[in-house]
Design a protein around this motif. Structure first.
Motif, mmCIF file in Angstrom:
data_model
loop_
_atom_site.group_PDB
_atom_site.id
_atom_site.type_symbol
_atom_site.label_atom_id
_atom_site.label_comp_id
_atom_site.label_asym_id
_atom_site.label_seq_id
_atom_site.Cartn_x
_atom_site.Cartn_y
_atom_site.Cartn_z
ATOM 1 N N MET A 24 0.830 -1.209 0.000
ATOM 2 C CA MET A 24 0.000 0.000 0.000
ATOM 3 C C MET A 24 0.872 1.270 0.000
ATOM 4 O O MET A 24 0.541 2.248 -0.670
ATOM 5 C CB MET A 24 -0.960 0.008 1.203
ATOM 6 C CG MET A 24 -2.013 -1.079 1.134
ATOM 7 S SD MET A 24 -2.902 -1.116 -0.443
ATOM 8 C CE MET A 24 -3.351 -2.846 -0.576
ATOM 9 N N LEU A 25 1.978 1.215 0.723
ATOM 10 C CA LEU A 25 2.891 2.366 0.714
ATOM 11 C C LEU A 25 3.493 2.557 -0.677
ATOM 12 O O LEU A 25 3.564 3.677 -1.200
ATOM 13 C CB LEU A 25 4.016 2.160 1.742
ATOM 14 C CG LEU A 25 3.627 2.383 3.199
ATOM 15 C CD1 LEU A 25 4.787 2.027 4.125
ATOM 16 C CD2 LEU A 25 3.231 3.848 3.422
ATOM 17 N N ALA B 160 0.906 4.003 -3.074
ATOM 18 C CA ALA B 160 0.691 5.447 -2.899
ATOM 19 C C ALA B 160 1.875 6.240 -3.451
ATOM 20 O O ALA B 160 1.696 7.220 -4.194
ATOM 21 C CB ALA B 160 0.473 5.754 -1.419
ATOM 22 N N GLY B 161 3.089 5.807 -3.119
ATOM 23 C CA GLY B 161 4.284 6.532 -3.550
ATOM 24 C C GLY B 161 4.444 6.535 -5.061
ATOM 25 O O GLY B 161 4.704 7.581 -5.675
ATOM 26 N N TYR C 123 2.174 6.037 -7.317
ATOM 27 C CA TYR C 123 1.087 6.762 -8.000
ATOM 28 C C TYR C 123 1.322 8.274 -7.920
ATOM 29 O O TYR C 123 1.060 9.001 -8.889
ATOM 30 C CB TYR C 123 -0.268 6.403 -7.379
ATOM 31 C CG TYR C 123 -1.443 6.841 -8.225
ATOM 32 C CD1 TYR C 123 -1.709 6.227 -9.441
ATOM 33 C CD2 TYR C 123 -2.290 7.864 -7.813
ATOM 34 C CE1 TYR C 123 -2.778 6.616 -10.229
ATOM 35 C CE2 TYR C 123 -3.370 8.257 -8.599
ATOM 36 C CZ TYR C 123 -3.612 7.632 -9.804
ATOM 37 O OH TYR C 123 -4.669 8.017 -10.588
ATOM 38 N N ALA C 124 1.841 8.715 -6.771
ATOM 39 C CA ALA C 124 2.165 10.143 -6.634
ATOM 40 C C ALA C 124 3.230 10.522 -7.665
ATOM 41 O O ALA C 124 3.123 11.556 -8.341
ATOM 42 C CB ALA C 124 2.647 10.435 -5.215
ATOM 43 N N SER D 29 3.968 2.512 -11.087
ATOM 44 C CA SER D 29 2.596 2.381 -10.600
ATOM 45 C C SER D 29 2.031 1.005 -11.000
ATOM 46 O O SER D 29 1.291 0.376 -10.238
ATOM 47 C CB SER D 29 1.756 3.504 -11.216
ATOM 48 O OG SER D 29 0.662 3.787 -10.419
ATOM 49 N N PHE E 102 -11.947 8.755 -7.303
ATOM 50 C CA PHE E 102 -11.479 8.562 -5.930
ATOM 51 C C PHE E 102 -12.605 8.850 -4.941
ATOM 52 O O PHE E 102 -12.890 8.054 -4.038
ATOM 53 C CB PHE E 102 -10.273 9.468 -5.653
ATOM 54 C CG PHE E 102 -9.830 9.468 -4.215
ATOM 55 C CD1 PHE E 102 -9.116 8.401 -3.700
ATOM 56 C CD2 PHE E 102 -10.157 10.515 -3.378
ATOM 57 C CE1 PHE E 102 -8.732 8.381 -2.373
ATOM 58 C CE2 PHE E 102 -9.781 10.510 -2.042
ATOM 59 C CZ PHE E 102 -9.063 9.437 -1.538
ATOM 60 N N VAL F 35 -5.636 2.645 -9.278
ATOM 61 C CA VAL F 35 -5.083 3.076 -7.983
ATOM 62 C C VAL F 35 -6.031 4.008 -7.208
ATOM 63 O O VAL F 35 -6.268 3.773 -6.017
ATOM 64 C CB VAL F 35 -3.673 3.700 -8.163
ATOM 65 C CG1 VAL F 35 -3.128 4.189 -6.829
ATOM 66 C CG2 VAL F 35 -2.729 2.680 -8.780
ATOM 67 N N PRO F 36 -6.609 5.059 -7.847
ATOM 68 C CA PRO F 36 -7.547 5.883 -7.049
ATOM 69 C C PRO F 36 -8.765 5.079 -6.585
ATOM 70 O O PRO F 36 -9.330 5.367 -5.524
ATOM 71 C CB PRO F 36 -7.956 7.004 -8.002
ATOM 72 C CG PRO F 36 -7.530 6.597 -9.350
ATOM 73 C CD PRO F 36 -6.410 5.627 -9.189
ATOM 74 N N ALA G 298 -7.526 3.152 -3.520
ATOM 75 C CA ALA G 298 -7.314 4.063 -2.385
ATOM 76 C C ALA G 298 -8.645 4.576 -1.836
ATOM 77 O O ALA G 298 -8.870 4.573 -0.618
ATOM 78 C CB ALA G 298 -6.431 5.234 -2.818
#
Lengths: 142, 323
Positions: A30-31, A34-35, A37-38, A91, B55, B276-277, B280
């Motif tokens: 999960m980390l 998130a990283g 995707y950012a 990603s 999202f 991904v969104p 999340a």
């Protein structure tokens, strides 16, 4: 149903082994998700296919979009450092990591099944790993 | 219940049903173009708006999914494919990841408590993963309109099952079947709500394996998590306590989802930009939903969710017919 004494009910060792690995991997995944995707949407890294191009074609069927854009597919982004170190590829890797979690959990659990003399479940776990790995090679869809 | 309170409860129930019906009707008549903007230039210009909306939408769905006691995938695929501009292929890929990620992140504590049971889940996952791969291959090979039509049918059936089906907290299995005895599929867990240990055993294992084969196929084909079907098979068919059924269903769908997701990846139907969104949003929403669970009337939420599912199913049917 029984009255509860003081002790906790027994949870088998293989189940605890699976849970332990799952816990660590799911947090890591999960980390990473998130990283990466950012890095992708904020364009911190270069992209193989730009987000605008993806957005302009996301109404198409997958093979049509693939034909037009050559976006990351299966393990294609692993062909070299240049194709790997990209926002969209990282990603995509995050999604692959999530899909590999059950494989790793089962690989850790199978030996515990054998040690605990639960041979049938050890074999089932290994068969499951085999199925997931065959799917991961992509030979079924070629 | 005193008569006044009974009447008030009845009125509230009617109001809830009315609100759900109104909401459903609004969704049904809402033009698809309002959400799924037609002009391509607009979509290109505002990709971030769609991603943000996805999202937020997944976040809300995550709250509703937990409150209604359903998995995320079954809500995500029909609703997002009906109201967003993404092709169904990518929505199904994202739907699988939503279901898979939710199951994976919730799995560890459930296994440690003995609620998710490996011996119960692994044989079902073995057959289910094979058929989910097959389902994903068939689903991506069929014409999109056919898949949309079939999705509509499946979702309407699921909504009907959710509306009609019961559940059993602690089913009684007097005699386990031969296969489950041979495999030692049984267990015991501590039920905190009644402060007791609950022991369980199962029956109808061979028949359940056939059911899981079918469920895996449907899950892979439509990118649904399939918890909506796993849980009734474990609970009502095999006689597994409800909590163990829900927790073990997560284990099964994490393995089945991972198997089918590879097909989507190799067919180019997995877009991180969309997946991904969704993951999340759904995961954050599920956490909020879990906190709201004790404060919200789950019955009302369930009515709304079943209505949303029915509407999304009907929209899929209409899209499948090219209407």
């Amino acid at each position: 149903m029984k009255e509860e004494p003081s002790a906790k009910p027994l949870v088998h060792k293989e189940q605890l082994a699976y849970a332990g690995v799952l816990d660590k991997l799911s947090h890591f995944a999960m980390l990473f998700l998130a990283g990466s995707y950012a890095a992708y949407i904020f364009e911190l890294l270069p992209q193989k296919v730009s987000i605008a191009e993806i957005a302009a074609n996301w109404h198409l069927r997958a093979p049509l979009m693939q034909e037009k854009l050559d976006a990351p597919l299966g393990w294609s982004f692993m062909s070299g450092m240049e194709s790997f170190w990209r926002g969209d590829a990282l990603s995509y890797l995050a999604i692959i990591i999530i899909c590999m979690i059950p494989v790793i959990c089962l690989l850790v659990t199978a030996p515990v099944f054998f040690r605990e003399k639960r041979l049938v479940f050890g074999i089932i776990a290994l068969l499951q790993v085999l199925i997931l790995l065959v799917a991961a090679t992509g030979i079924l869809v070629r | 219940m005193v008569p006044d309170r009974a009447a008030a409860a009845k009125r509230a129930s009617f109001a809830r049903g009315g609100a759900a019906a109104l909401f459903a009707a609004l969704l049904l008549v809402l033009p698809a173009t309002l959400l799924a903007a037609e002009p391509q230039a607009a979509i290109e210009a505002a990709w971030w708006a769609w991603v943000l909306l996805l999202f937020v939408f997944s976040f809300v769905l995550g709250i509703f999914a937990v409150l209604a006691g359903v998995g995320g995938g079954v809500l995500f695929v029909p609703i997002v494919s009906s109201f967003f501009p993404f092709h169904l292929d990518f929505v199904r890929g994202a739907g699988l990841m939503v279901a898979l990620s939710g199951a994976i992140s919730a799995g560890s504590p459930l296994m440690r408590k003995g609620l998710a049971d490996l011996k119960l889940g692994l044989p079902m996952a073995l057959v289910g993963s094979l058929s989910s791969i097959a389902g994903a291959m068939v689903g991506l090979a069929l014409p999109a309109q056919t898949v949309q039509l079939l999705l509509g049918i499946v979702i309407v059936v699921i909504a009907s099952i959710m509306f009609l089906s019961g559940k059993s907290g602690y089913p009684e299995v007097k005699v386990p079947d031969a296969l489950s005895k041979a495999l030692h599929i049984s267990g015991i867990y501590y039920e905190e709500s009644i402060k007791k240990e609950v022991s369980w055993q199962v029956h109808r294992t061979p028949l359940s394996l056939i059911f899981f084969l079918m469920i895996g196929f449907i899950g892979g084909m439509f990118g649904l998590g399939a918890g909506f079907a796993n849980v009734p098979v474990f609970n009502l068919l095999m006689g597994v306590p409800l909590k163990v059924s829900v927790a073990t269903s997560g284990l099964v769908l994490s393995i089945n989802g991972a198997a089918a997701a590879w097909v989507y990846m190799f067919k180019g139907a997995m877009l991180p930009l969309i997946a991904v969104p969704s993951i999340a949003g759904m995961m954050l929403g599920s956490k909020i939903g879990a906190k709201l669970l004790t404060r919200v009337n789950a019955g009302s939420v369930r009515i709304i969710v079943v209505s949303m599912l029915a509407v999304a199913g009907i929209r899929s049917l209409l899209k499948g017919f090219g209407i």
